[in-house]
Scaffold this motif. Structure first.
Motif, PDB file in Angstrom:
ATOM      1  N   GLN A 195       1.558   5.592  -4.631  1.00 31.49           N
ATOM      2  CA  GLN A 195       0.353   6.410  -4.645  1.00 31.49           C
ATOM      3  C   GLN A 195       0.602   7.736  -5.373  1.00 31.49           C
ATOM      4  N   PHE A 249      -0.188   6.308 -16.089  1.00 30.34           N
ATOM      5  CA  PHE A 249       0.281   5.326 -15.111  1.00 30.34           C
ATOM      6  C   PHE A 249      -0.760   4.212 -15.009  1.00 30.34           C
ATOM      7  N   ASN A 250      -0.359   3.014 -15.361  1.00 27.44           N
ATOM      8  CA  ASN A 250      -1.265   1.869 -15.284  1.00 27.44           C
ATOM      9  C   ASN A 250      -1.154   1.204 -13.927  1.00 27.44           C
ATOM     10  N   PHE A 251      -2.304   0.912 -13.347  1.00 28.89           N
ATOM     11  CA  PHE A 251      -2.306   0.385 -11.984  1.00 28.89           C
ATOM     12  C   PHE A 251      -3.463  -0.597 -11.788  1.00 28.89           C
ATOM     13  N   GLN A 252      -3.183  -1.634 -11.024  1.00 30.21           N
ATOM     14  CA  GLN A 252      -4.232  -2.601 -10.700  1.00 30.21           C
ATOM     15  C   GLN A 252      -3.985  -3.156  -9.308  1.00 30.21           C
ATOM     16  N   GLN A 253      -5.021  -3.179  -8.482  1.00 36.56           N
ATOM     17  CA  GLN A 253      -4.953  -3.935  -7.231  1.00 36.56           C
ATOM     18  C   GLN A 253      -6.190  -4.812  -7.171  1.00 36.56           C
ATOM     19  N   PHE A 254      -5.989  -6.102  -6.890  1.00 32.95           N
ATOM     20  CA  PHE A 254      -7.168  -6.958  -6.733  1.00 32.95           C
ATOM     21  C   PHE A 254      -6.923  -8.009  -5.668  1.00 32.95           C
ATOM     22  N   TYR A 255      -8.013  -8.358  -5.022  1.00 35.61           N
ATOM     23  CA  TYR A 255      -7.975  -9.316  -3.917  1.00 35.61           C
ATOM     24  C   TYR A 255      -8.562 -10.640  -4.401  1.00 35.61           C
ATOM     25  N   GLN A 284     -10.928   7.463  -4.505  1.00 33.61           N
ATOM     26  CA  GLN A 284      -9.612   7.371  -3.895  1.00 33.61           C
ATOM     27  C   GLN A 284      -9.714   6.957  -2.422  1.00 33.61           C
ATOM     28  N   SER A 328      -6.704 -10.403   4.296  1.00 37.80           N
ATOM     29  CA  SER A 328      -6.947 -10.496   2.853  1.00 37.80           C
ATOM     30  C   SER A 328      -5.626 -10.606   2.093  1.00 37.80           C
ATOM     31  N   PHE A 363       0.832  -1.201   0.000  1.00 34.00           N
ATOM     32  CA  PHE A 363       0.000   0.000   0.000  1.00 34.00           C
ATOM     33  C   PHE A 363       0.870   1.256   0.000  1.00 34.00           C
ATOM     34  N   MET A 375     -10.403   3.316  -2.056  1.00 27.58           N
ATOM     35  CA  MET A 375      -9.258   2.462  -2.399  1.00 27.58           C
ATOM     36  C   MET A 375      -8.520   1.916  -1.197  1.00 27.58           C
ATOM     37  N   PHE A 376      -8.602   2.599  -0.078  1.00 27.25           N
ATOM     38  CA  PHE A 376      -7.873   2.134   1.092  1.00 27.25           C
ATOM     39  C   PHE A 376      -8.720   1.204   1.956  1.00 27.25           C
ATOM     40  N   GLN A 377      -9.922   0.885   1.472  1.00 23.93           N
ATOM     41  CA  GLN A 377     -10.734  -0.103   2.163  1.00 23.93           C
ATOM     42  C   GLN A 377     -10.239  -1.502   1.808  1.00 23.93           C
ATOM     43  N   ASP A 378     -10.266  -2.392   2.790  1.00 18.57           N
ATOM     44  CA  ASP A 378      -9.836  -3.769   2.545  1.00 18.57           C
ATOM     45  C   ASP A 378     -10.698  -4.394   1.448  1.00 18.57           C
ATOM     46  N   ARG A 379     -10.038  -5.151   0.587  1.00 17.55           N
ATOM     47  CA  ARG A 379     -10.685  -5.898  -0.486  1.00 17.55           C
ATOM     48  C   ARG A 379     -11.368  -5.016  -1.525  1.00 17.55           C
ATOM     49  N   PHE A 380     -10.849  -3.808  -1.721  1.00 15.85           N
ATOM     50  CA  PHE A 380     -11.339  -2.942  -2.801  1.00 15.85           C
ATOM     51  C   PHE A 380     -10.514  -3.239  -4.057  1.00 15.85           C
ATOM     52  N   ASN A 381     -11.177  -3.711  -5.074  1.00 12.44           N
ATOM     53  CA  ASN A 381     -10.493  -4.017  -6.334  1.00 12.44           C
ATOM     54  C   ASN A 381     -10.515  -2.803  -7.240  1.00 12.44           C
ATOM     55  N   PHE A 382      -9.369  -2.510  -7.829  1.00 10.38           N
ATOM     56  CA  PHE A 382      -9.266  -1.285  -8.618  1.00 10.38           C
ATOM     57  C   PHE A 382      -8.305  -1.477  -9.776  1.00 10.38           C
ATOM     58  N   GLN A 383      -8.649  -0.881 -10.900  1.00  3.83           N
ATOM     59  CA  GLN A 383      -7.770  -0.927 -12.061  1.00  3.83           C
ATOM     60  C   GLN A 383      -7.891   0.369 -12.846  1.00  3.83           C
ATOM     61  N   GLN A 384      -6.767   0.972 -13.182  1.00  3.35           N
ATOM     62  CA  GLN A 384      -6.776   2.066 -14.171  1.00  3.35           C
ATOM     63  C   GLN A 384      -5.732   1.741 -15.218  1.00  3.35           C
ATOM     64  N   PHE A 385      -6.131   1.793 -16.490  1.00  2.00           N
ATOM     65  CA  PHE A 385      -5.127   1.581 -17.530  1.00  2.00           C
ATOM     66  C   PHE A 385      -5.394   2.473 -18.731  1.00  2.00           C
TER      67      PHE A 385
END
Lengths: 445, 445
Positions: free
Chosen positions: A168, A176-182, B168, A279, A163, B171-181
């Motif tokens: 950030q 800027f390409n970004f991905q976060q997934f659980y 934004q 998680s 994190f 995004m800091f919540q647990d298990r929040f899935n996010f993607q920007q491309f």
């Protein structure tokens, strides 16, 4: 002003600080947590670590391998526990090859001590990064007294984890390409105590797995003769954390699913109810740098799920390869961050993909006799033709093959093995010259 | 305290404010930009808008459709311009069906005027959201005087665009899935002026496309008889923004690639050099809500590339469906955000995927006679069997079929049409009973 400012003194940050200090550079290291050398309780993540060749190579380079080896327990194989308590085995590699269980806290301590002993390195603990201004090259930190501390940097390395505050800041850069997934699964840790005589309650030098299809339990040995168990389990659904709440539900589930574990953990229910369910995130991003000025390393660049035991190893390899490139460039920093970031980024994506896939292998396929046979055939073929075949697990764990190359080669191997496993009477013929020939024929010439 | 706090008064935010004001709720709306009613220059994104049925449905509901119709220009078809200046055509739907070119600024103005006329709605312009605290339900804004303004919310809706400050915070919540491309292409706008007599220099009621394989130029008509052209073009590579820098390079490129455009834009090179090359982002995230307290709408939840002309339409449909659900729940807000977010989110992902795919269709396939024939066959079949076949473009543009359903049905249709296009002599037999029968046979019964 420091030559390099590092944010994050976890495993990767501390190793990078050590690499930098060896170069005689002025290094400032900021860390959110308190000084591990003074803390009573380690505040970092506790999930088990398995050190393998990529990690060792970096530790060798900074001269810490010997000391780490003293606190590491080799695990030579996987030991699978069936629901009936029957055991089966799968070697990780050749006879002497192992992955090593190490304590995250102790390893971090060793790295920080070594880095802090350098004259030009300064550590600032309990400094939480609150803001990054890429234009003015300014960092803002807060300390436990809620004071605001400002710091100007020349070059900045973010090794501040999944994190990352540094990443950030990169996120608001154009393109800027970004991905976060659980994943749907979380994890919960449980501890198997030592035996009454102070020994281990299960076989020591192995990684224990209870593969149960859609979930699993694993256990790694610790030097104090405990095992740290991790239950990887869906958060929601018919069989999930959500469904196991009462003492009775927990007890019934473990009795049915992991009967051989129950007698080993007397306070199983208490541990289960007390310990959190956490998680598991994957992070991918690109680029890993901002101009020639900022770079992210380790989890900040590529947080991965723990199923290949490569999170720390990949981060350590980041440091090793960055400094290898710096050497090649005769210690000219200009252009280093962009070149390294561009070159290494696909390997970060590849290991995150490999780690996700290995969860399915561990929790499901290791319970399948046909999969174990497949791995035995691969191992035998690799033994006979070491130049033609290095099994995927070995490429990732016991070689320095770039992860992206390992992923591609592994897919080609899997396609070949799917064909081989369909040959008639493979169970009896697996070690025959015909099978060897059949594999050879499918290899690209 | 306001019942609902809205952050972002762009198209979607202003529409949502209007929906809420119609319910007699107390609504506070914060917007980063200055009041469009006072501003000399519109500060928002200028990329062309194409209003279609999903957008119209929402405007009908809030009673603005009639007024918007006065400033909208229907486009009934695509007009493709070949490199030799030859034209071909593709109708968007049935005879009377069109998409409508509208000015983003004027539409936004109408929506804000309508929402602001409600007694309980307050607009705060030039308020930039700097921080969101989900726990204390506090927003912090800064104004042009750099004052900090604090605001407590009861329920918060983020309609603050692709780089949403509200998202934004999620995004800091647990298990929040996010993607920007970002795609490899950017865009640059150019303007074709009116003819000397004040008329249009090209056919008015159509969307012009210059498909060139890996890139394209499009043009949409404006009420002042100009056309807004948009060049969608790679940032880097052999033919790219990077390669077109000097006057000579720009002139040569347009002369070769878009020869019929050159005489229409006397100051082509100046425009090209003056106007920025902007990037195109896709954003996907889940969940779209935080508890019962925060929801993101429009681009904040699902920023998409502009190639299906659905960005605004999808955002307007968000508002319509949210209020439809609120009605079904008899105006009980409890549980609305989680239920809506869970239900609608797959449609956000689907339209982002459809939009990416439509770029390839527009820039490449519309130049292919076989593709145009395929679309003609589909249109004819749909005409004869309206209950069995609605072309994908029509499902997205002229129906309220959920985007995720349209995506799935469109893939099934494409598979059928690939078979049909391989039938011998399809060029001559395309309108025959055999072809009709062949399609019927492949449909699921």
């Amino acid at each position: 002003m420091a030559d390099i400012t590092l944010v994050g003194a976890g495993l990767v940050g501390a190793l990078e600080a050590l690499y930098l200090s060896r170069l005689g550079l002025k290094v400032d290291v900021y860390e959110r947590r308190s000084d591990i050398r003074k803390a009573k309780l380690y505040e970092g993540r506790s999930i088990n670590l398995a050190l393998s060749d990529r990690g060792w190579a970096a530790l060798e380079e900074v001269g810490l391998a010997e000391e780490v080896r003293k606190i590491a327990i080799p695990m030579y194989k996987r030991t699978m526990h069936s629901s009936e308590g029957q055991l089966s085995y799968q070697a990780y590699g050749k006879e002497s090859q192992a992955i090593y269980s190490v304590s995250r806290g102790k390893l971090n301590l060793l790295l920080i001590e070594a880095a802090d002993s350098a004259q030009n390195t300064r550590f600032f603990f309990e400094h939480r990064c609150e803001a990054v201004d890429l234009q003015s090259k300014t960092l803002k930190f807060s300390n436990p007294q809620n004071q605001e501390i400002s710091h100007n940097y020349q070059r900045l390395i973010g090794s501040d984890g999944a994190f990352s505050a540094i990443r950030q800041a990169l996120m608001f850069q154009d393109r800027f390409n970004f991905q976060q997934f659980y994943i749907e699964h979380g994890y919960k840790e449980l501890t198997i105590p030592p035996a009454p005589d102070g020994g281990f309650l299960m076989e020591k030098e192995t990684l224990h797995i209870w593969p149960r299809g859609s979930f699993m339990l694993i256990a790694l040995p610790n030097p104090d003769a405990t095992f740290t168990c991790t239950l990887f389990f869906p958060f929601e659904g018919p069989v999930s954390f959500e469904q196991l709440k009462t003492e009775q539900q927990i007890r019934d589930f473990f009795n049915q699913t992991f009967p051989d574990v129950v007698p080993l953990i007397p306070d199983l229910v208490e541990q289960y109810q007390r310990n959190p369910s956490s998680s598991l995130v994957t992070v991918r991003c690109k680029p890993w740098n901002y101009k020639d000025e900022v770079l992210v390393l380790g989890d900040a660049a590529h947080a991965i799920v723990p199923f290949y035991g490569q999170g720390m190893n990949a981060g350590f390899e980041d440091c090793r390869l960055l400094h290898h490139m710096l050497n090649q460039r005769k210690h000219q920093w200009e252009g280093l961050f962009p070149a390294y970031a561009e070159w290494r980024q696909p390997d970060g994506v590849a290991i995150s993909e490999l780690a996700l896939r290995n969860f399915i292998e561990m929790r499901d396929r290791t319970a399948d006799p046909s999969f174990l046979l497949q791995k035995k055939i691969e191992a035998r073929f690799a033994e006979r033709h070491p130049n033609k075949w290095l099994p995927l697990y070995s490429m990732v764990t016991f070689s320095h093959t770039p992860y992206s190359e390992a992923l591609a080669k592994g897919e080609a191997q899997e396609a070949i093995m799917q064909n081989i496993m369909q040959l008639p009477d493979i169970e009896n013929r697996w070690d025959s010259p015909e099978i060897e020939h059949a594999i050879l024929q499918q290899l690209p010439s």
